[in-house]
Design an enzyme around this catalytic site. Structure first.
Site, PDB file in Angstrom:
ATOM      1  N   GLY A  56      -2.724  -6.138   1.525  1.00  0.00           N
ATOM      2  CA  GLY A  56      -2.974  -7.079   0.440  1.00  0.00           C
ATOM      3  C   GLY A  56      -4.335  -6.954  -0.201  1.00  0.00           C
ATOM      4  O   GLY A  56      -4.733  -7.853  -0.948  1.00  0.00           O
ATOM      5  N   TRP A  58      -5.350  -4.841  -2.573  1.00  0.00           N
ATOM      6  CA  TRP A  58      -5.236  -4.666  -4.025  1.00  0.00           C
ATOM      7  C   TRP A  58      -4.856  -5.982  -4.700  1.00  0.00           C
ATOM      8  O   TRP A  58      -5.313  -6.256  -5.814  1.00  0.00           O
ATOM      9  CB  TRP A  58      -4.204  -3.586  -4.343  1.00  0.00           C
ATOM     10  N   ASP A  76       6.133  -5.582   0.185  1.00  0.00           N
ATOM     11  CA  ASP A  76       5.965  -4.473   1.124  1.00  0.00           C
ATOM     12  C   ASP A  76       7.005  -4.608   2.224  1.00  0.00           C
ATOM     13  O   ASP A  76       7.531  -5.697   2.482  1.00  0.00           O
ATOM     14  CB  ASP A  76       4.547  -4.456   1.700  1.00  0.00           C
ATOM     15  N   ASP A  92      12.262  -3.994   1.118  1.00  0.00           N
ATOM     16  CA  ASP A  92      12.216  -2.544   0.909  1.00  0.00           C
ATOM     17  C   ASP A  92      12.395  -2.264  -0.584  1.00  0.00           C
ATOM     18  O   ASP A  92      13.386  -2.692  -1.192  1.00  0.00           O
ATOM     19  CB  ASP A  92      13.326  -1.874   1.712  1.00  0.00           C
ATOM     20  N   ASP A 117       0.528   1.829  -3.943  1.00  0.00           N
ATOM     21  CA  ASP A 117      -0.395   2.494  -3.017  1.00  0.00           C
ATOM     22  C   ASP A 117       0.285   2.677  -1.669  1.00  0.00           C
ATOM     23  O   ASP A 117      -0.318   2.474  -0.618  1.00  0.00           O
ATOM     24  CB  ASP A 117      -1.679   1.655  -2.885  1.00  0.00           C
ATOM     25  N   LYS A 157      -0.315   6.296  -6.164  1.00  0.00           N
ATOM     26  CA  LYS A 157      -0.959   7.289  -5.302  1.00  0.00           C
ATOM     27  C   LYS A 157      -0.006   8.455  -5.108  1.00  0.00           C
ATOM     28  O   LYS A 157       1.190   8.265  -4.886  1.00  0.00           O
ATOM     29  CB  LYS A 157      -1.318   6.661  -3.955  1.00  0.00           C
TER      30      LYS A 157
END
Length: 865
Positions: A56, A58, A76, A92, A117, A157
Site C-alpha cells: 500500500g 503507492w 491485490d 485476483d 507495480d 513495472k
C-alpha cells in the site's frame, strides 16, 4: 522464532531508511514520487486505480499528492491494511470478480490514472519468470483499457526480457506517448524498469489479439536464409551477429563433395558450408574416389572446395558448372535430360490428342475450331486493351511530369478533328479533293502511278513537301512553347521574377498561358487510304469548274448575312433593343465616308480577333468585344448627330468623318498625370545620366535620336528560337556610360525608398488612427449628451467630461512577463504551462548560472577598461 530480515548488499539503503522515517510501508513509495516529479500525473488525477497495491505504499503517496475528495481504489491478491482516504479490497486482477468489484466502486467514473507495480511468484527458471511477469503486465493493461478515461495515464513495472519489445509495441498502439525510465530509487542490480504511457486513445473496439499473451508473445519463425545473395553477390553480404546456432558453437561446417553433387539445392550448401571435402579416408566412400579421378576435377576445383567463404561470384559459378558436368557424366538427372523427357512426353500426349481429334465427327471439329477462334479473338482484344491502357497511362505520366501540354491528351482521343477521326472534313473542303469527289468517277490507282506520285513529292498518305514544311514549323513552335514552360518553371522560385509577373498581370501586359494545339491546326493533316485518279474528259472538267462549290461542313450560325459591311459581332451588337428606334433612320442613305469608317472599324475588329486566336483566345476576345462595343457606340452617336444636324437634308455633305487615332494615343493618355505630364520614373543609373545630360545641355534630343541608330537597333529577330534570343539579350546589349553623380542619386533614391515602413506597419498605424478617431467620435457623442443634460450643474458636466477624457486617453498597463521555473510538473514541458495566461518565460537553474556568469564577465571587462 525470531524474524529473519534480508541483509543482502543494497537492501538496507538510504531509501529504506527514508521510508521508515516518513512512515511509508515500502521503499517503493519513492519510485512513484520520483516518477510523479518527472511527469506530474498525480496532481491532475481525480480517480486512481492501483493494481497489485500491497502493501500500500503507492496508495499512501497518491492520497498525499492527489487533490482532496479524490477516489483511490487499491487491489491485490494479498491483504492490504486500511489506508485513510483509500478503498482497498483483496482479489485476483485476472478474474471477472475483480473487474465487477472495481466497477462497483467506480460506478460511472473513469480512472484518470492506473498504476501497476506487481510481480508474480518467482523461483523457477528465469525464462519462465520473465514470461510470467510480462503476462501479468498484459493482464493489468487489459484491465486498464476498460476503466481508463480518454487521455489517461498508465504506469507499470516491466522486467527487461525478450518479450519487452512486443509489449512496448502494444503500448504504442494504445497510447500517444510511451516512455521507459528507471527512477533513482530502483536498485541498479534489478532488471525492472517503469513504462509511463500517457494519452490513452480510447478506441471504440480493441482487437482481442492485442491483449492475448499467446498472440503478443508468439515467437516468430526465423526468416529463410538468402543463400543466393551469399553465392551470387558475396561482396555485399552483411554479417548479422545473432549468436550461435543451437549445438553449433564452432561455426565451421564441412561436407563431403558427393553430397554437393547429389543435393537438389546446391546454392544452399555453398552459402552455409565452409569446406567441401574431396579427401578419402581408408575404407572410405567410393564416390569420393570417383570424383577425385574425374578429369573435370581440376586443381582449381580442389582449391575452391578447400575454403568456400573466400570465394567470389566467378568461383561459385565454376563450382556449379563442375557439379552439372559431373552429374551428367555419372548419369544423374540434369535440366537438359529432364527437358528432353518432358518434350518427349509432350510429343506423345500431342500424338494421342491428334488421334482423338481425328476420331471426332465434323460438328465437333467445327465447334472446337470456333472455340479456338473465340479464344484467339478475346486474347487479341485483351492485348489491344492492355496496350491502350498502357498508352493512356504513359500520357498521364508525361503530363504530370510537364513533358507535354495538357491538351495533347484531349487531341489524341477520338473526335471530329482528332487523330482517330474517320473524316477530316475541313481538310477535304480545303483541298481539291471535294471537286474530284463530286464527279464520282474514280478508281484505285495502280502501283506505278503511286510510285510516280511519290517521286513527284507526294507521300503515301498524300503529304507533300509543303505539308512536311508545315509540320516542321509546327514542331518548332511546340519546341518554343516547351522552352517557355521550362523557363517559367525554372524562374518560378525567384521572388523578383514572381513580383515582376504580378505587376505585369495587374497592368494587363503579361504573357497569356498557352492552351495547347488548336483544332484548326489538326484539321490540315490529311491521311488517305487509297490513291485515286480521274477518268473524266476535259469537257467535264470545264463544266465542273463553272459549277458552284459545295461544302461538306454546315455552318451552325444560320443568320443571313447582309451587305452592310458589318461583322457578325457588330451586327449582333446593333440588334439590341436600344438601337431599334434607329432602324428607321438607318434605312435612310448614309454618308459614304461614315459607311467606310464603320466598315474599316469592323475590319480592324476582325483582324484583332484573328490575331487574338493565335495568342490567347479568352483574354483577347474580351478586349475585342469591349473595343467593338465602344466603336459601335461612337458610330451610333455620330449617326445620331448627323440625323439631328441634317434632318431635312439627305445629301452626303455637311460634315467630315475623321477616323480615331491609334491605340497608342489612348495608352499615352492613361499614363499621363493630372497636370498632363507623362508619368515616368527614373530608376536606373543610365536613365539618370541621360536625364542629367539633357538637363545640363550636354545632349540634345536630336543626339538621343541619333544614338538610337546603332548596330543593336535593326537586328533581324524573326524566326529565331526563344532560347537563342534569351542568350543574346543577356550578353549582346549596349553598355551605356554612367556618371558618379547619377549613381549616387539613384542610390540615395533607393535608400529613401527602402526607408519607408513596410505595409504591415503602415496598416497598423492606420488602424491606430482609425480607432482613435472612433473613440473621439464616441467621446463627442457622450459629451453632447452630457451638455444637453438638464439635471446636472455646469461643474458636474465639466467633471464628467474630464473623467471621460481621462478614461479615453488612459493607456492600458503593459502586461508583465510571468516567470515559470522548469521543475516539478513543468520540467521538460512543451508549450504553455497549465494555468498561465499572457506572456511567460520558462527559466531553470542552468539559465540563472549563465546569467550570473555573463554579468561577471561584463564586470571584469569593465574593470580592465
Amino acid at each position: 522464532m525470531a524474524i529473519q530480515k534480508k541483509h543482502g548488499k543494497g537492501r538496507l539503503d538510504k531509501w529504506y531508511k527514508l521510508a521508515k522515517e516518513k512512515g511509508y510501508r515500502a521503499r517503493a513509495a519513492f519510485k512513484l514520487i520520483q516518477l510523479n516529479k518527472k511527469y506530474g500525473f498525480l496532481e491532475k488525477s481525480k480517480v486512481l486505480l492501483d493494481l497489485c497495491a500491497a502493501p500500500g505504499s503507492w496508495c499512501q503517496v497518491a492520497a498525499e499528492v492527489m487533490p482532496v475528495s479524490s477516489l483511490i481504489v487499491g487491489v491485490d491478491l494479498a491483504p492490504i491494511k486500511p489506508i485513510p482516504k483509500v478503498i482497498t479490497f483483496q482479489s485476483d486482477i485476472t478474474t471477472e470478480k475483480c473487474r465487477a468489484t472495481i466497477r462497483q466502486h467506480l460506478k460511472t467514473w473513469k480512472a484518470d490514472t492506473v498504476l501497476h507495480d506487481g510481480a508474480p511468484n518467482v523461483g523457477t527458471a528465469w525464462v519462465q519468470d520473465s514470461f510470467n511477469q510480462a503476462e501479468l503486465t498484459l493482464q493489468a493493461m487489459k484491465l486498464a483499457t476498460e476503466f481508463l478515461v480518454e487521455g489517461g495515464t498508465f504506469v507499470t513495472k516491466v522486467f527487461r526480457s525478450k518479450d519487452y519489445n512486443s509489449m512496448l509495441w502494444v503500448f504504442n498502439q494504445l497510447f500517444k506517448k510511451v516512455e521507459a525510465t528507471k527512477p533513482p530509487s530502483s536498485r541498479n542490480v534489478s532488471a525492472e524498469i517503469f513504462v509511463v504511457c500517457r494519452g490513452f486513445k480510447a478506441p471504440k473496439r480493441i482487437d482481442p489479439k492485442f491483449l492475448d499473451p499467446r498472440a503478443v508473445f508468439a515467437e516468430l519463425a526465423d526468416p529463410t536464409p538468402n543463400n543466393e545473395a551469399k553465392v551470387y553477390k558475396p561482396e555485399i553480404k552483411k554479417r548479422k551477429r545473432d549468436g550461435y546456432e543451437e549445438g553449433d558453437y564452432t561455426q565451421y561446417k564441412e561436407l563431403p563433395a558427393y553430397e554437393f553433387i547429389q543435393s537438389t539445392d546446391p546454392i544452399a550448401i555453398l552459402g552455409s558450408t565452409n569446406r567441401l571435402s574431396l579427401e578419402q579416408s581408408k575404407n572410405g566412400d567410393v564416390a569420393l574416389a570417383v570424383l577425385e579421378k574425374l578429369p573435370e576435377t581440376t586443381d582449381e576445383i580442389r582449391t575452391c572446395c578447400a575454403d568456400l567463404k573466400v570465394l567470389g561470384r566467378k568461383e561459385f559459378k565454376l563450382l556449379l558448372k563442375w557439379r552439372l558436368a559431373v552429374r551428367e557424366k555419372l548419369g544423374f538427372p540434369t535440366k537438359k535430360s529432364v527437358k528432353k523427357e518432358e518434350e518427349a512426353a509432350a510429343a506423345v500426349a500431342a500424338a494421342e490428342e491428334v488421334a482423338k481429334i481425328e476420331s471426332m465427327d465434323e460438328e465437333m471439329r467445327i465447334q472446337h475450331e470456333l472455340e479456338k477462334l473465340k479464344e484467339r479473338n478475346s486474347t487479341k482484344k485483351k492485348r489491344e486493351r492492355r496496350k491502350e491502357n498502357e498508352r493512356k497511362q504513359k500520357d498521364i505520366v508525361r503530363m504530370q511530369m510537364h513533358m507535354v501540354a495538357p491538351m495533347d491528351i484531349g487531341v489524341e482521343q477520338a473526335g471530329p478533328e482528332g487523330e482517330d477521326a474517320m473524316f477530316a472534313l475541313r481538310a477535304v473542303e480545303k483541298g481539291d479533293v471535294m471537286r474530284r469527289l463530286a464527279k464520282g468517277k474514280m478508281v484505285v490507282a495502280s502501283e506505278a502511278d503511286a510510285k510516280k506520285d511519290r517521286d513527284s513529292g507526294i507521300g503515301s498518305s498524300g503529304e507533300t513537301d509543303d505539308e512536311s514544311d508545315e509540320e516542321l514549323d509546327r514542331l518548332e513552335t511546340e519546341l518554343d512553347d516547351m522552352y517557355d514552360q521550362f523557363r517559367e518553371r525554372k524562374a518560378a522560385s525567384d521572388a523578383k521574377y514572381r513580383a515582376k509577373k504580378a505587376r505585369q498581370a495587374r497592368n494587363g501586359d503579361g504573357d497569356e498561358e498557352w492552351e495547347g494545339v488548336s483544332d484548326n491546326e489538326k484539321a490540315d493533316e490529311i491521311s488517305d487510304d487509297s490513291e485515286l485518279e480521274e477518268e473524266s474528259s476535259g469537257d467535264s472538267d470545264d463544266e465542273d469548274d463553272t459549277a458552284p462549290r459545295k461544302s461538306l461542313l454546315t455552318d451552325l450560325d444560320t443568320t443571313p448575312s447582309d451587305n452592310s459591311g458589318l461583322s457578325k459581332r457588330a451586327r449582333a451588337f446593333f440588334n439590341q433593343d436600344i438601337f431599334k428606334e434607329l432602324d428607321g433612320d438607318m434605312d435612310e442613305p448614309m454618308d459614304e465616308e461614315l459607311r467606310a469608317a464603320l466598315a474599316g472599324e469592323d475590319e480592324d475588329a476582325d483582324m484583332e480577333d484573328t490575331v487574338s486566336k493565335a495568342d490567347s483566345k479568352k483574354t483577347k476576345e474580351k478586349t475585342a468585344d469591349k473595343k467593338a462595343a465602344k466603336k459601335a457606340k461612337k458610330a451610333a452617336q455620330k449617326a445620331q448627330q448627323v440625323k439631328d444636324d441634317d434632318s431635312d437634308d439627305e445629301s452626303d455633305g455637311g460634315f467630315e468623318v475623321v477616323k480615331s487615332g491609334k491605340e497608342d494615343d489612348w495608352e499615352d493618355e492613361d499614363k499621363r498625370t493630372k497636370d498632363g505630364r507623362l508619368d515616368i520614373d527614373i530608376i536606373t543609373a543610365e536613365a539618370m545620366t541621360l536625364a542629367h545630360q539633357l538637363a545640363t545641355g550636354q545632349k540634345s534630343s536630336h543626339d538621343v535620336i541619333d544614338d538610337g541608330f546603332n548596330k543593336h537597333a535593326f537586328k533581324d529577330r524573326e524566326g529565331l528560337p526563344e532560347w537563342f534570343l534569351d542568350d543574346e539579350t543577356k550578353h549582346d546589349k549596349p553598355q551605356k556610360p554612367i556618371t558618379k553623380a547619377a549613381a549616387a542619386a539613384i542610390k540615395e533614391k533607393m535608400r529613401a525608398f527602402n526607408a519607408r515602413p513596410i505595409k504591415k506597419v503602415r496598416e497598423a498605424k492606420g488602424r491606430k488612427k482609425m480607432k482613435a478617431a472612433q473613440r473621439l467620435e464616441k467621446l463627442k457623442k457622450k459629451s453632447d449628451l452630457l451638455v444637453n443634460e438638464e439635471g446636472m450643474t455646469e461643474k458636474e458636466k465639466a467633471e464628467s467630461i474630464a473623467k471621460l477624457l481621462r478614461k479615453a486617453t488612459k493607456k492600458k498597463p503593459k502586461q508583465a512577463v510571468k516567470v515559470v521555473v522548469a521543475k516539478g510538473a513543468n520540467r521538460g514541458i512543451k508549450g504553455r504551462p497549465q494555468g498561465i495566461k499572457g506572456r511567460y518565460k520558462i527559466v531553470d537553474p542552468r539559465m540563472k548560472k549563465e546569467m550570473r556568469a555573463l554579468k561577471r564577465v561584463a564586470q571584469k571587462a569593465k574593470k580592465r577598461r
